[in-house]
Write a protein that holds these residues in place. Structure first.
Motif, PDB file in Angstrom:
ATOM      1  N   ARG A 153      -6.851 -12.112   8.562  1.00  0.00           N
ATOM      2  CA  ARG A 153      -8.135 -12.325   9.227  1.00  0.00           C
ATOM      3  C   ARG A 153      -8.418 -13.812   9.434  1.00  0.00           C
ATOM      4  O   ARG A 153      -9.152 -14.190  10.351  1.00  0.00           O
ATOM      5  CB  ARG A 153      -9.250 -11.657   8.432  1.00  0.00           C
ATOM      6  CG  ARG A 153      -9.139 -10.146   8.406  1.00  0.00           C
ATOM      7  CD  ARG A 153     -10.214  -9.483   7.600  1.00  0.00           C
ATOM      8  NE  ARG A 153     -11.545  -9.678   8.177  1.00  0.00           N
ATOM      9  CZ  ARG A 153     -12.630  -9.029   7.779  1.00  0.00           C
ATOM     10  NH1 ARG A 153     -12.549  -8.118   6.811  1.00  0.00           N
ATOM     11  NH2 ARG A 153     -13.798  -9.270   8.333  1.00  0.00           N
ATOM     12  N   VAL A 173      -4.860  -9.248   3.636  1.00  0.00           N
ATOM     13  CA  VAL A 173      -6.035  -9.048   4.482  1.00  0.00           C
ATOM     14  C   VAL A 173      -6.718 -10.387   4.756  1.00  0.00           C
ATOM     15  O   VAL A 173      -7.072 -10.709   5.900  1.00  0.00           O
ATOM     16  CB  VAL A 173      -7.018  -8.063   3.830  1.00  0.00           C
ATOM     17  CG1 VAL A 173      -8.358  -8.072   4.562  1.00  0.00           C
ATOM     18  CG2 VAL A 173      -6.431  -6.658   3.832  1.00  0.00           C
ATOM     19  N   VAL A 174      -6.897 -11.172   3.714  1.00  0.00           N
ATOM     20  CA  VAL A 174      -7.560 -12.473   3.867  1.00  0.00           C
ATOM     21  C   VAL A 174      -6.761 -13.377   4.808  1.00  0.00           C
ATOM     22  O   VAL A 174      -7.314 -14.006   5.726  1.00  0.00           O
ATOM     23  CB  VAL A 174      -7.746 -13.146   2.495  1.00  0.00           C
ATOM     24  CG1 VAL A 174      -8.227 -14.586   2.667  1.00  0.00           C
ATOM     25  CG2 VAL A 174      -8.742 -12.371   1.648  1.00  0.00           C
ATOM     26  N   TYR A 190      -8.979  -4.529  10.122  1.00  0.00           N
ATOM     27  CA  TYR A 190      -9.230  -4.679   8.683  1.00  0.00           C
ATOM     28  C   TYR A 190     -10.719  -4.702   8.327  1.00  0.00           C
ATOM     29  O   TYR A 190     -11.087  -5.033   7.201  1.00  0.00           O
ATOM     30  CB  TYR A 190      -8.582  -5.975   8.178  1.00  0.00           C
ATOM     31  CG  TYR A 190      -7.080  -5.884   8.002  1.00  0.00           C
ATOM     32  CD1 TYR A 190      -6.453  -4.669   7.758  1.00  0.00           C
ATOM     33  CD2 TYR A 190      -6.291  -7.032   8.062  1.00  0.00           C
ATOM     34  CE1 TYR A 190      -5.080  -4.597   7.588  1.00  0.00           C
ATOM     35  CE2 TYR A 190      -4.920  -6.973   7.885  1.00  0.00           C
ATOM     36  CZ  TYR A 190      -4.320  -5.752   7.649  1.00  0.00           C
ATOM     37  OH  TYR A 190      -2.963  -5.684   7.469  1.00  0.00           O
ATOM     38  N   ILE A 207      -9.295  -1.299  -1.111  1.00  0.00           N
ATOM     39  CA  ILE A 207      -8.235  -1.920  -1.912  1.00  0.00           C
ATOM     40  C   ILE A 207      -8.661  -2.018  -3.370  1.00  0.00           C
ATOM     41  O   ILE A 207      -7.894  -1.702  -4.297  1.00  0.00           O
ATOM     42  CB  ILE A 207      -7.889  -3.318  -1.357  1.00  0.00           C
ATOM     43  CG1 ILE A 207      -7.340  -3.205   0.064  1.00  0.00           C
ATOM     44  CG2 ILE A 207      -6.888  -4.026  -2.263  1.00  0.00           C
ATOM     45  CD1 ILE A 207      -7.122  -4.540   0.755  1.00  0.00           C
ATOM     46  N   VAL A 208      -9.897  -2.441  -3.592  1.00  0.00           N
ATOM     47  CA  VAL A 208     -10.412  -2.570  -4.958  1.00  0.00           C
ATOM     48  C   VAL A 208     -10.451  -1.212  -5.650  1.00  0.00           C
ATOM     49  O   VAL A 208     -10.055  -1.071  -6.820  1.00  0.00           O
ATOM     50  CB  VAL A 208     -11.818  -3.209  -4.941  1.00  0.00           C
ATOM     51  CG1 VAL A 208     -12.427  -3.204  -6.339  1.00  0.00           C
ATOM     52  CG2 VAL A 208     -11.749  -4.633  -4.394  1.00  0.00           C
ATOM     53  N   VAL A 223     -11.664  -4.058   2.342  1.00  0.00           N
ATOM     54  CA  VAL A 223     -11.557  -4.601   0.982  1.00  0.00           C
ATOM     55  C   VAL A 223     -12.041  -3.624  -0.091  1.00  0.00           C
ATOM     56  O   VAL A 223     -11.384  -3.472  -1.133  1.00  0.00           O
ATOM     57  CB  VAL A 223     -12.302  -5.951   0.884  1.00  0.00           C
ATOM     58  CG1 VAL A 223     -12.378  -6.431  -0.567  1.00  0.00           C
ATOM     59  CG2 VAL A 223     -11.600  -7.005   1.742  1.00  0.00           C
ATOM     60  N   CYS A 234      -2.359  -6.799  -1.449  1.00  0.00           N
ATOM     61  CA  CYS A 234      -3.112  -6.282  -0.300  1.00  0.00           C
ATOM     62  C   CYS A 234      -4.294  -7.189   0.037  1.00  0.00           C
ATOM     63  O   CYS A 234      -4.541  -7.502   1.212  1.00  0.00           O
ATOM     64  CB  CYS A 234      -3.610  -4.867  -0.587  1.00  0.00           C
ATOM     65  SG  CYS A 234      -2.308  -3.604  -0.585  1.00  0.00           S
ATOM     66  N   LEU A 235      -5.038  -7.620  -0.973  1.00  0.00           N
ATOM     67  CA  LEU A 235      -6.180  -8.505  -0.742  1.00  0.00           C
ATOM     68  C   LEU A 235      -5.733  -9.818  -0.107  1.00  0.00           C
ATOM     69  O   LEU A 235      -6.352 -10.323   0.833  1.00  0.00           O
ATOM     70  CB  LEU A 235      -6.906  -8.776  -2.053  1.00  0.00           C
ATOM     71  CG  LEU A 235      -7.746  -7.633  -2.626  1.00  0.00           C
ATOM     72  CD1 LEU A 235      -8.251  -7.995  -4.009  1.00  0.00           C
ATOM     73  CD2 LEU A 235      -8.917  -7.301  -1.701  1.00  0.00           C
ATOM     74  N   SER A 261       0.821  -1.210   0.000  1.00  0.00           N
ATOM     75  CA  SER A 261       0.000   0.000   0.000  1.00  0.00           C
ATOM     76  C   SER A 261       0.855   1.260   0.000  1.00  0.00           C
ATOM     77  O   SER A 261       0.582   2.218  -0.730  1.00  0.00           O
ATOM     78  CB  SER A 261      -0.947  -0.003   1.205  1.00  0.00           C
ATOM     79  OG  SER A 261      -0.237  -0.174   2.415  1.00  0.00           O
TER      80      SER A 261
END
Length: 520
Positions: A498, A494-495, A384, A391-392, A388, A490-491, A303
């Motif tokens: 979490r 995050v996944v 977080y 990020i998109v 999402v 980034c996605l 990021s």
């Protein structure tokens, strides 16, 4: 890594009773042994905005430099790629320096390390003022500036962690970062205007030297020691270099009065062996090896890399594509840096709001002022939450920017896109940075230093390959590839955080507990 030593139960209760009488805004919750911090709200406010100003030695140094890239190329008779190499060297030092100085700050206190860093930065700026025609000296002195300035954010994050509980850190981080970014936003305009008016770059470095001297005086006279190793929760009396110069000037009479208001005995600053300090330095590198930290660090690097890549590319794009002069290039930076400022404000609010939502779901009272055990709390999910879509959106905007520039559309389009891209990049990186400090609460500065290593290493590589890749595939495809790489990274982070973060964190803490038990 060592945790800050706990006070005895008797001293803790005595401290709480003494200070809750004088500081009505710091009330101890029922049944609590010790307040997390006795620093009053007024001191936290002072720290918030003072640190925001001091942080400009890190951010302004970069933003004020970018519009000078074409001018420096001409002055030193080298290529744009050669000047970009000074940016790469700066980023490399940004990655390495915090691991050393942040670890020292966690071991010996914030004040002495921060004073040393500002002094190093001032000396580097003085050298740049005196340098006339040496490209080698330019590169070396920019490295010195980076060593001095780049470690300051990690210490600032450590100070926030020292004085604010988890639920209130956003209240400090948001205004602190907004102050820093807001001032830094005018850096490119100042740099471009000075370069255009004077026909050179010397006065830009003079301005940085003046700011460094002012920050040195501000730290020396007004910034209190907050390290929990040195000052505990603020109740321990400090002395020597850990005491502000303002307190020293008050004289012995005032010092005696201050002692009466504190606990009845002074606690000496703990002596940390050189081997322990060296281990702390290594810890900033070892943090990367923990899987829960690695996922967060990759998020930070990806990021932040978006923001940094744009700062390097903007001056060349607006000089080559739109034929802007130095002042116009500086003005072209303003929307992006304004977006960075607003992104920092939004990040601070979201950090606290998302934590409050998660805490409510897990029946945690966020008004508590004692230190919380987050071992079984899904802090990764809390930080977080709802991230999402950001990020998109960032991925789509970066791709759009590349093709807008490639097609030479009106400059208003890429300028507007810069605002939203930098805002989103800042929001994402600050959110992940706050999470990293949360999962390493005992060494917050060292943890943030590891993020510097990750993000600046990524940024250095990005700055080095921009020109070759743009020349090979064009700006449209470069930004498309870059946006997909950073967005998917980034996605993924995050996944993973979490899904597995709390499990990895528990294993890491269990291993640390076993190691401490076997080596008391």
């Amino acid at each position: 890594m060592q945790a800050a030593p706990r006070r005895s139960e008797v001293d803790a209760k005595a401290t709480a009773s003494l200070f809750t009488q004088d500081k009505s805004d710091e009330k101890a919750p029922p049944g609590n042994d010790e307040l997390y911090s006795i620093f009053p709200a007024s001191t936290r406010t002072h720290l918030t905005y003072s640190l925001g100003i001091i942080l400009i030695l890190s951010t302004l140094t970069a933003t004020i430099y970018f519009p000078l890239i074409p001018t420096l190329s001409t002055h030193f008779s080298v290529s744009i790629q050669a000047i970009n190499l000074t940016v790469t060297v700066y980023a490399i030092c940004q990655a390495i320096s915090p691991g050393i100085f942040a670890s020292l700050a966690d071991s010996y206190g914030r004040r002495p390390v921060l004073l040393a860093l500002v002094l190093i930065y001032a000396l580097g700026s003085l050298g740049l003022v005196l340098n006339k025609n040496s490209y080698a000296a330019l590169m070396a002195l920019r490295a010195v500036q980076s060593i001095g300035g780049s470690s300051i954010p990690s210490i600032a994050y450590g100070i926030v962690a020292d004085v604010a509980v988890v639920s209130e850190r956003g209240k400090m981080l948001g205004p602190m970062l907004a102050t820093c970014n807001g001032i830094s936003a005018v850096g490119p305009v100042i740099g471009g205007a000075l370069a255009l008016k004077t026909g050179g770059h010397k006065w830009v470095f003079v301005a940085l030297l003046i700011i460094a001297v002012a920050c040195f005086l501000a730290v020396g006279f007004t910034l209190p020691e907050t390290s929990r190793v040195v000052a505990g929760n603020g109740s321990r009396a400090v002395h020597g270099i850990w005491k502000t110069w303002m307190d020293v000037l008050r004289g012995k009479k005032k010092q005696k009065e201050d002692r009466k208001q504190r606990i009845t005995h002074e606690i000496n600053v703990p002596v940390v062996k050189a081997s322990q300090s060296l281990r702390r330095v290594v810890d900033s590198l070892r943090i990367i090896l923990h899987p829960d930290a690695a996922a967060i660090l990759r998020m930070i690097a990806s990021s932040y890399g978006v923001y940094y890549t744009f700062q390097v590319a903007i001056s060349v794009i607006f000089a080559d594509v739109y034929a802007y002069n130095e002042l116009q290039i500086g003005l072209a930076f303003l929307p992006g840096l304004s977006g960075m400022t607003i992104g920092g404000i939004i990040a601070g609010r979201l950090i606290d709001a998302n934590y409050a939502k998660a805490a409510q779901k897990h029946n945690i009272d966020i008004s508590q002022t004692e230190k919380l055990d987050l071992t079984d709390f899904p802090i990764e999910y809390a930080r977080y939450r709802m991230i999402v879509p950001f990020i998109v959106a960032q991925t789509a905007l970066v791709t759009s920017y590349g093709w807008a520039v490639q097609q030479h559309v009106h400059p208003a389009v890429p300028i507007i896109l810069q605002f939203f891209i930098c805002a989103l990049s800042t929001l994402l990186s600050h959110t992940a940075s706050a999470l990293l400090v949360d999962v390493f609460p005992d060494v917050p500065s060292t943890a943030y230093a590891s993020s510097q290593l990750a993000r600046c290493g990524f940024s250095a590589a990005s700055a080095a390959i921009i020109e070759p890749l743009v020349n090979a595939v064009g700006r449209g495809w470069f930004f498309t590839i870059f946006s997909l790489f950073t967005g998917l990274s980034c996605l993924f982070c995050v996944v993973v955080s979490r899904w597995k973060g709390i499990e990895w964190r528990r294993k890491r803490l269990d291993a640390k507990s076993r190691a401490s038990a076997s080596h008391p």
